[in-house]
Design a protein around this motif. Structure first.
Motif, PDB file in Angstrom:
ATOM      1  N   GLY A 134       0.832  -1.200   0.000  1.00  0.00           N
ATOM      2  CA  GLY A 134       0.000   0.000   0.000  1.00  0.00           C
ATOM      3  C   GLY A 134       0.862   1.243   0.000  1.00  0.00           C
ATOM      4  O   GLY A 134       1.980   1.250   0.541  1.00  0.00           O
ATOM      5  N   GLY A 135       0.367   2.299  -0.614  1.00  0.00           N
ATOM      6  CA  GLY A 135       1.135   3.529  -0.680  1.00  0.00           C
ATOM      7  C   GLY A 135       0.263   4.763  -0.555  1.00  0.00           C
ATOM      8  O   GLY A 135      -0.930   4.747  -0.907  1.00  0.00           O
ATOM      9  N   TRP A 136       0.859   5.834  -0.017  1.00  0.00           N
ATOM     10  CA  TRP A 136       0.203   7.134   0.115  1.00  0.00           C
ATOM     11  C   TRP A 136       1.131   8.210  -0.428  1.00  0.00           C
ATOM     12  O   TRP A 136       2.328   8.200  -0.170  1.00  0.00           O
ATOM     13  N   THR A 137       0.570   9.116  -1.212  1.00  0.00           N
ATOM     14  CA  THR A 137       1.337  10.222  -1.774  1.00  0.00           C
ATOM     15  C   THR A 137       0.615  11.530  -1.475  1.00  0.00           C
ATOM     16  O   THR A 137      -0.607  11.619  -1.647  1.00  0.00           O
ATOM     17  N   TYR A 138       1.374  12.521  -1.026  1.00  0.00           N
ATOM     18  CA  TYR A 138       0.825  13.861  -0.825  1.00  0.00           C
ATOM     19  C   TYR A 138       1.674  14.873  -1.580  1.00  0.00           C
ATOM     20  O   TYR A 138       2.908  14.852  -1.500  1.00  0.00           O
ATOM     21  N   VAL A 139       1.013  15.748  -2.318  1.00  0.00           N
ATOM     22  CA  VAL A 139       1.680  16.839  -3.031  1.00  0.00           C
ATOM     23  C   VAL A 139       0.895  18.115  -2.746  1.00  0.00           C
ATOM     24  O   VAL A 139      -0.332  18.139  -2.905  1.00  0.00           O
ATOM     25  N   SER A 140       1.580  19.164  -2.317  1.00  0.00           N
ATOM     26  CA  SER A 140       0.901  20.423  -1.995  1.00  0.00           C
ATOM     27  C   SER A 140       0.578  21.199  -3.277  1.00  0.00           C
ATOM     28  O   SER A 140       0.884  20.760  -4.387  1.00  0.00           O
ATOM     29  N   SER A 141      -0.041  22.367  -3.130  1.00  0.00           N
ATOM     30  CA  SER A 141      -0.461  23.165  -4.281  1.00  0.00           C
ATOM     31  C   SER A 141       0.732  23.611  -5.123  1.00  0.00           C
ATOM     32  O   SER A 141       1.857  23.745  -4.617  1.00  0.00           O
ATOM     33  N   LYS A 142       0.479  23.848  -6.424  1.00  0.00           N
ATOM     34  CA  LYS A 142       1.532  24.242  -7.366  1.00  0.00           C
ATOM     35  C   LYS A 142       1.107  25.509  -8.102  1.00  0.00           C
ATOM     36  O   LYS A 142      -0.048  25.608  -8.552  1.00  0.00           O
ATOM     37  N   PRO A 143       2.025  26.477  -8.277  1.00  0.00           N
ATOM     38  CA  PRO A 143       1.683  27.695  -9.013  1.00  0.00           C
ATOM     39  C   PRO A 143       1.390  27.405 -10.486  1.00  0.00           C
ATOM     40  O   PRO A 143       2.008  26.533 -11.101  1.00  0.00           O
ATOM     41  N   VAL A 144       0.457  28.175 -11.046  1.00  0.00           N
ATOM     42  CA  VAL A 144       0.116  28.080 -12.466  1.00  0.00           C
ATOM     43  C   VAL A 144       0.678  29.269 -13.229  1.00  0.00           C
ATOM     44  O   VAL A 144       0.994  29.175 -14.413  1.00  0.00           O
ATOM     45  N   THR A 145       0.816  30.400 -12.555  1.00  0.00           N
ATOM     46  CA  THR A 145       1.287  31.629 -13.198  1.00  0.00           C
ATOM     47  C   THR A 145       2.649  32.041 -12.633  1.00  0.00           C
ATOM     48  O   THR A 145       3.033  31.654 -11.538  1.00  0.00           O
ATOM     49  N   LEU A 146       3.366  32.860 -13.408  1.00  0.00           N
ATOM     50  CA  LEU A 146       4.720  33.271 -13.029  1.00  0.00           C
ATOM     51  C   LEU A 146       4.752  34.071 -11.733  1.00  0.00           C
ATOM     52  O   LEU A 146       5.721  34.006 -10.984  1.00  0.00           O
ATOM     53  N   ASP A 147       3.683  34.853 -11.467  1.00  0.00           N
ATOM     54  CA  ASP A 147       3.667  35.662 -10.250  1.00  0.00           C
ATOM     55  C   ASP A 147       2.992  34.952  -9.084  1.00  0.00           C
ATOM     56  O   ASP A 147       2.741  35.545  -8.044  1.00  0.00           O
ATOM     57  N   GLU A 148       2.671  33.656  -9.258  1.00  0.00           N
ATOM     58  CA  GLU A 148       2.072  32.828  -8.205  1.00  0.00           C
ATOM     59  C   GLU A 148       0.692  33.325  -7.776  1.00  0.00           C
ATOM     60  O   GLU A 148       0.224  33.026  -6.679  1.00  0.00           O
ATOM     61  N   SER A 149       0.024  34.076  -8.668  1.00  0.00           N
ATOM     62  CA  SER A 149      -1.308  34.583  -8.328  1.00  0.00           C
ATOM     63  C   SER A 149      -2.386  33.509  -8.478  1.00  0.00           C
ATOM     64  O   SER A 149      -3.487  33.656  -7.961  1.00  0.00           O
ATOM     65  N   LEU A 150      -2.065  32.435  -9.179  1.00  0.00           N
ATOM     66  CA  LEU A 150      -3.021  31.348  -9.375  1.00  0.00           C
ATOM     67  C   LEU A 150      -2.302  30.025  -9.173  1.00  0.00           C
ATOM     68  O   LEU A 150      -1.194  29.830  -9.678  1.00  0.00           O
ATOM     69  N   SER A 151      -2.935  29.118  -8.413  1.00  0.00           N
ATOM     70  CA  SER A 151      -2.337  27.812  -8.138  1.00  0.00           C
ATOM     71  C   SER A 151      -3.390  26.726  -8.251  1.00  0.00           C
ATOM     72  O   SER A 151      -4.592  26.989  -8.135  1.00  0.00           O
ATOM     73  N   VAL A 152      -2.938  25.497  -8.492  1.00  0.00           N
ATOM     74  CA  VAL A 152      -3.848  24.349  -8.428  1.00  0.00           C
ATOM     75  C   VAL A 152      -3.731  23.746  -7.034  1.00  0.00           C
ATOM     76  O   VAL A 152      -2.677  23.824  -6.391  1.00  0.00           O
TER      77      VAL A 152
END
Length: 290
Positions: free
Chosen positions: A208-226
């Motif tokens: 069994g495995g668990w993976t966690y990944v935090s939010s990632k920026p979509v724009t160069l100025d980090e104004s939008l993230s997934v």
């Protein structure tokens, strides 16, 4: 060269010679760029054995990678960019409390030139394109990674790791970018994996495995993230022999809860592209070692 100075200290030195040759052509076959350059890339490091259970190390290395090749359908200036030189320094320690466990910690810092799409053109004959791809400033990756592996019992083994990473943009002519996290790079990433050998079926293991990944920026100025995500996987592994060969059979379910998530984000051909992760998927494999 690998030099053992004494019972505690080991030093290594190495160098790579790379001849990088690049030719790029337009869709009509015309040459849009040619490059031929040589690189001598050093690497140096040392380990210090503190005692029988603890070893510390430090290393420095340089690398090189090809620059982006813009495509004519997305950029007015489609000339390929120059190669990017990279540098990395790493300091770490490895600790083995028992024969069945390993703890390691690493601090690292790496730099590479930053590349991103230039001005977007909204009108005129080149509407819908970007002016060019810029190689401007740098991205500085600074992080720490911790990992732990343990054979908990004769049948149960667990491995895990966690990493915190800042990938800050620096020195860009666009001041809004400076200090922002680079596109597509999360601050946090963690994984845990367990393998349990069934007592009833000696050759079979439950995994069994668990993976966690935090939010990632979509724009160069980090104004939008997934948003970040958690993903869970599980499966069975059966090890046997076919004649004199080792055979491993696996049945695995990835993304058990069928969670939607954004696997990756990048500036592909100038656009800020989001790549969805795979839905729940079943895999069955057989591997034979001859």
């Amino acid at each position: 060269d690998n030099m053992k100075l004494n019972d505690k200290v080991n030093v290594y030195l190495s160098s790579r010679f790379i001849e990088l040759s690049d030719k790029s052509y337009s869709t009509s076959g015309a040459s849009v760029g040619e490059l031929k350059k040589n690189y001598l890339l050093p690497s140096i490091g040392a380990t210090y054995k503190l005692n029988n259970k603890t070893t510390n190390y430090i290393s420095y290395s340089e690398g090189v990678e090809s620059g982006t090749r813009p495509i004519e359908t997305s950029f007015v200036n489609a000339n390929p960019l120059k190669p990017r030189k990279t540098e990395q320094i790493e300091i770490g320690t490895r600790f083995t409390p028992t024969n069945d466990s390993l703890i390691s910690a690493t601090l690292f810092r790496a730099t590479r030139p930053n590349e991103y799409a230039g001005q977007y053109i909204s009108s005129g004959s080149n509407a819908g394109k970007y002016a060019d791809v810029k190689q401007d400033g740098k991205v500085v990756h600074t992080g720490v990674e911790l990992s732990y592996a343990q054979k908990v019992t004769k049948r149960l083994s667990v491995t895990s790791s966690a990493m915190y990473l800042e990938a800050k943009q620096e020195g860009a002519s666009n001041s809004a970018m400076n200090g922002s996290q680079a596109i597509g790079i999360p601050n946090w990433r963690a994984v845990m994996f367990a393998d349990y050998q069934l007592p009833q079926v000696e050759k079979m293991s439950v995994q069994g495995g668990w993976t966690y990944v935090s939010s990632k920026p979509v724009t160069l100025d980090e104004s939008l993230s997934v948003p970040g995500y958690h993903k869970f996987d599980a499966g069975l592994r059966y090890v046997d022999k076919v004649g004199k060969s080792k055979a491993t059979y696996r049945l695995f379910v990835e993304n058990i809860f069928d969670k939607f998530y954004w696997r990756d984000v990048s500036q592909t051909y100038g656009s800020n592209t989001l790549y969805p992760g795979i839905p729940r998927i079943f895999r069955a494999t057989a591997t034979f070692d001859f």
